[in-house]
Design an enzyme around this catalytic site. Structure first.
Site, mmCIF file in Angstrom:
data_model
loop_
_atom_site.group_PDB
_atom_site.id
_atom_site.type_symbol
_atom_site.label_atom_id
_atom_site.label_comp_id
_atom_site.label_asym_id
_atom_site.label_seq_id
_atom_site.Cartn_x
_atom_site.Cartn_y
_atom_site.Cartn_z
ATOM 1 N N PRO A 2 -12.909 34.505 2.851
ATOM 2 C CG PRO A 2 -14.973 35.428 2.344
ATOM 3 C CD PRO A 2 -14.293 34.578 3.348
ATOM 4 C CD GLU A 3 -8.877 40.156 4.378
ATOM 5 O OE1 GLU A 3 -8.778 41.354 4.103
ATOM 6 O OE2 GLU A 3 -8.078 39.565 5.122
ATOM 7 C CE LYS A 52 -14.353 41.202 5.385
ATOM 8 N NZ LYS A 52 -14.060 41.256 6.817
ATOM 9 C CG ASN A 176 -6.722 39.397 10.992
ATOM 10 O OD1 ASN A 176 -6.566 40.505 11.527
ATOM 11 N ND2 ASN A 176 -6.181 38.292 11.470
ATOM 12 N NE ARG A 264 -10.201 37.056 13.230
ATOM 13 C CZ ARG A 264 -10.617 37.275 11.982
ATOM 14 N NH1 ARG A 264 -11.610 38.086 11.745
ATOM 15 N NH2 ARG A 264 -10.035 36.682 10.969
#
Length: 274
Positions: A2-3, A52, A176, A264
């Site tokens: 998830p974001e 989150k 991201n 990332r």
DNA sequence: ATACTATGTTAAT
DNA sequence: TTAACCTAGTATT
């Protein structure tokens, strides 16, 4: 995986499916058996998200904190005969199940699933940056306290804005995908130090984060192309730069760049973002 | 059957 | 900067 928008959706689902009701909890995998015993059968008093993180407050005063990390997932079964579902063999590594007579929520692969006291909850809250989805609800002020916290952190940091947006102390709930998309939409080079951004740029990033995360909560998808907000675009069409390395920019046709930053993948358009 | 990937975070180096 | 954590889906052999 998830974001922030996903977690807020889950918080809403817990409120509507389980709010005020007795909820039973078990742990087929076993790793959450002790925690489950502390809350199983309690009424769910409050369900909320900060970035989150999901916080479920039960009537006995204990809070369950869940963070899905990169692998975690929910599987919801609503309007079913829960008993017969629960009698079937468990599929996969189910850390926890939450259920009433008619609803089951299965949790797999979370980074965090733990029971906290109020003090411990507050300690977690203190280290979380402002959440664009919880922005000054009561005043509706776009330059309210939450935004000012964000502004302050960004303005005084020499770190690249591409890193700052991923830092949950600076702002919570962005990951991201939104990182890459927010910077593209703002036309900002990800490597620009926070301290070198104008206040106008910082404010536009914040406002856009609020807007995009809201679309995410509403649709369940991270759609960042305005013309597709109300459509139901496929995964490949939803974004400007995320996962589009070496493909032409949707605006200027320059090939989208990719770099590994803090482990990332960072995507950006070297022409549109400078 | 094996390898790689993922919307994340923390601790160790 | 890298590894570790942890799981499922997809891609590659």
């Amino acid at each position: 995986m998830p974001e922030g928008h996903t977690v807020h959706r889950t918080a809403n689902a817990f409120a509507s499916e389980f709010g005020g009701q007795q909820v039973w909890v078990d742990s087929p995998q076993g790793r959450f058996s002790a925690g489950a015993a502390l809350i199983s059968g309690q009424k769910l008093k409050k369900s909320r998200a900060i970035g989150k993180q999901l916080f479920l407050l039960f009537e006995n005063g204990l809070t369950l904190r869940i963070h899905l990390g990169i692998y975690g997932k929910w599987n919801w079964r609503t309007n079913i005969e829960a008993k017969s579902f629960l009698n079937q063999p468990v599929v996969g590594e189910v850390r926890a199940r939450f259920f009433t007579e008619t609803t089951v929520a299965e949790l797999r692969g979370p980074t965090v699933c733990e029971i906290l006291t109020n003090d411990e909850v507050q300690a977690v809250e203190r280290r979380l940056g402002p959440d664009p989805l919880n922005p000054d609800k009561f005043t509706g002020d776009p330059r309210g306290e939450q935004y000012l916290r964000f502004l302050n952190k960004v303005q005084r940091s020499p770190k690249a804005i591409g890193l700052l947006l991923m830092d949950q102390v600076v702002v919570s709930g962005i990951g991201n995908v939104y990182r890459a998309e927010l910077l593209f939409r703002a036309g900002i080079d990800p490597y620009t130090p926070g301290s070198r951004l104008s206040e106008e740029q910082i404010h536009s990033l914040w406002k856009d984060a609020v807007a995009l995360l809201k679309v995410g909560v509403k649709t369940g998808f991270m759609i960042t192309r305005k013309e597709l907000f109300t459509k139901n675009p496929s995964k490949e069409d939803r974004n400007f730069v995320y996962k589009r390395e070496n493909q032409p920019c949707r605006v200027c046709q320059t090939n989208i760049s990719i770099a590994i930053e803090a482990g990332r993948k960072l995507y950006w358009c070297p022409t549109c973002q400078r």
